[in-house]
Every structure is written in structure tokens, then in C-alpha cells.
Design a protein around this motif. Structure first.
Motif: not given
Length: 250
Positions: A149-159, A173-181
Motif C-alpha cells: 500500500d504505497v499511498n499509506t506508506q508515503m502518508s505514514l512516512l510524511e507523518k 531527534k537522532k533516534s527519530g531520524e533512524s525511524y525515517v531512514k
């Protein structure tokens, strides 16, 4: 120092007559079988653990004190669950939808107990390096990824990106960046990335690294636990990671 109490704050002390009632009425019960008056480093770790999870919803931590003298308290429970004195403290996880408990075989520390529960439940314990809001997004993200579900993936990534922007603490912030990566890598490489990344972290933990780096990689391993696939499949792997950390420390 010898404990003067048979009860640890943040827990419920049970016996042969009350244990089944407790077990049947709670979704998640972590039981500790031990001496009636425990002491030492392992007990100190348990006290810290019990204090820090006392507000965790749907989790009940119980103590089952066992004595070999007088009334021989809870010897029946010890026999029923094959608990031996030489192994004290013995931890067993009872889940409401499971007929048999899950034995705990890891290091008897606060963080490792939390990690064990994170592997086998959906409870959130705040493992070092993790952030609750991002943990929840990570679970949703894995489900969306598994369903392509690419649309949901992109939405959650943006969140996730927006949440990281709002973080003030540099460590968070460093931990948060790990989630995003990790999320970005899953989009490019699929959920198989999680298994490869897990192996990479294992290998890094085997190398001779500084305590600071070891802590960084362990935080990475904890964050990876937030993605559901790992919670379902890496019990043995996390045990190996912990062993590697110990060996590296040596």
C-alpha cells in the motif's frame, strides 16, 4: 543486601490459590519465581523493571515466592512449571490466548526483560533509543508495506518526518531520524531490508567498537523491533545480539 520484604513495589504477590485467577483475568502476566527474600544485582534489576513498567497498560507483573521450609510455599507451582532453585529468578510470560507460558532465557536485566516483552506482545516499554509515537507509526508502516500500500506508506512516512521535526532533544531527534531512514529504505528495498539490516547490526556489534558505538547500534536494534516483522521472527536473533554485546564488552 538482603531484602527485608517478600513483596516488590509495582508487583502483585500470588500463591497457588490465586495465580490461576490472576492469569485468567489479565491479557499479559509476567511471573517471577524466586526466593521469598531475594537479593543481589538480579533483584535490583527486577525492582527497577517493576517500577518502570507499573503504568504499562494490560501488563501485570506478579511474584511467586517459593520456600523450602515451613509450609513450603508455592512448591506446587514450582513443580507444575518446572522451576528449579538453581535458575532463580525464573521468568515466565503468560498470555491470555496461549495455553502454555513463554520461558524467558535472556539476561536478567531491566532492558532485556522489556525487550523480551516487546518481542512477544504489543505493549510499549520505551526501550532505549525508541520513541512511543514513532513506534506506533512503525507498526502501521510495516502493515502497509506488507500489503504494498504505497499511498499509506508515503502518508505514514510524511507523518514520521513531521514528528521528527517537532523533536527538540538531540538524542530523540537522532533516534527519530533512524525511524525515517528505515522507512525510506523499506520503500526502496521492500520489507526484506529489515532482515538485512538486522544482520548488519549483528555484525557491527561483533566488532571491536567503543561503548558509545555499541550503545548506538543497540538503539538501532531496539528501533528495528518496532517494525512488526521483527517482533514476530527474531527471538533467536535478539538473543544473539545480546550475546554479541556481552562478548564485545569483554
Amino acid at each position: 543486601m538482603l531484602s527485608s520484604k517478600a513483596h516488590t513495589p509495582g508487583t502483585v504477590t500470588v500463591d497457588t490459590f490465586t495465580f490461576d485467577k490472576i492469569r485468567e483475568n489479565f491479557n499479559v502476566v509476567l511471573a517471577k519465581f524466586d526466593d521469598k527474600y531475594p537479593f543481589g544485582d538480579k533483584y535490583d534489576q527486577f525492582k527497577k523493571f517493576a517500577e518502570n513498567v507499573v503504568n504499562t497498560k494490560n501488563l501485570l507483573v506478579v511474584e511467586i515466592p517459593i520456600t523450602e521450609y515451613g509450609d513450603k510455599e508455592n512448591q506446587q507451582l514450582a513443580k507444575e512449571y518446572d522451576v528449579k532453585k538453581v535458575d532463580y529468578p525464573v521468568y515466565k510470560l503468560f498470555l491470555k490466548d496461549k495455553s502454555k507460558p513463554i520461558d524467558y532465557t535472556g539476561d536478567k536485566t531491566e532492558d532485556d526483560l522489556k525487550r523480551f516483552l516487546s518481542q512477544h506482545t504489543n505493549l510499549w516499554f520505551g526501550l532505549p533509543g525508541t520513541i512511543e509515537e514513532l513506534d506506533h507509526l512503525a507498526q502501521e508502516y510495516f502493515y502497509a508495506s506488507s500489503n504494498n500500500d504505497v499511498n499509506t506508506q508515503m502518508s505514514l512516512l510524511e507523518k514520521a518526518r513531521e514528528q521528527v521535526k517537532r523533536l527538540v532533544n538531540e538524542k530523540e531527534k537522532k533516534s527519530g531520524e533512524s525511524y525515517v531512514k528505515i522507512m525510506e529504505s523499506i520503500i526502496k528495498q521492500g520489507t526484506e531490508f529489515l532482515k538485512r539490516e538486522r544482520r548488519r547490526v549483528q555484525n557491527l556489534l561483533q566488532e571491536k567498537i567503543t561503548n558509545e558505538k555499541k550503545k548506538e547500534f543497540q538503539h538501532r536494534a531496539n528501533i528495528l523491533l518496532s517494525f512488526k516483522s521483527l517482533k514476530e521472527s527474531i527471538t533467536d536473533t535478539i538473543d544473539a545480539v545480546k550475546e554479541n554485546v556481552v562478548n564485545t564488552g569483554k
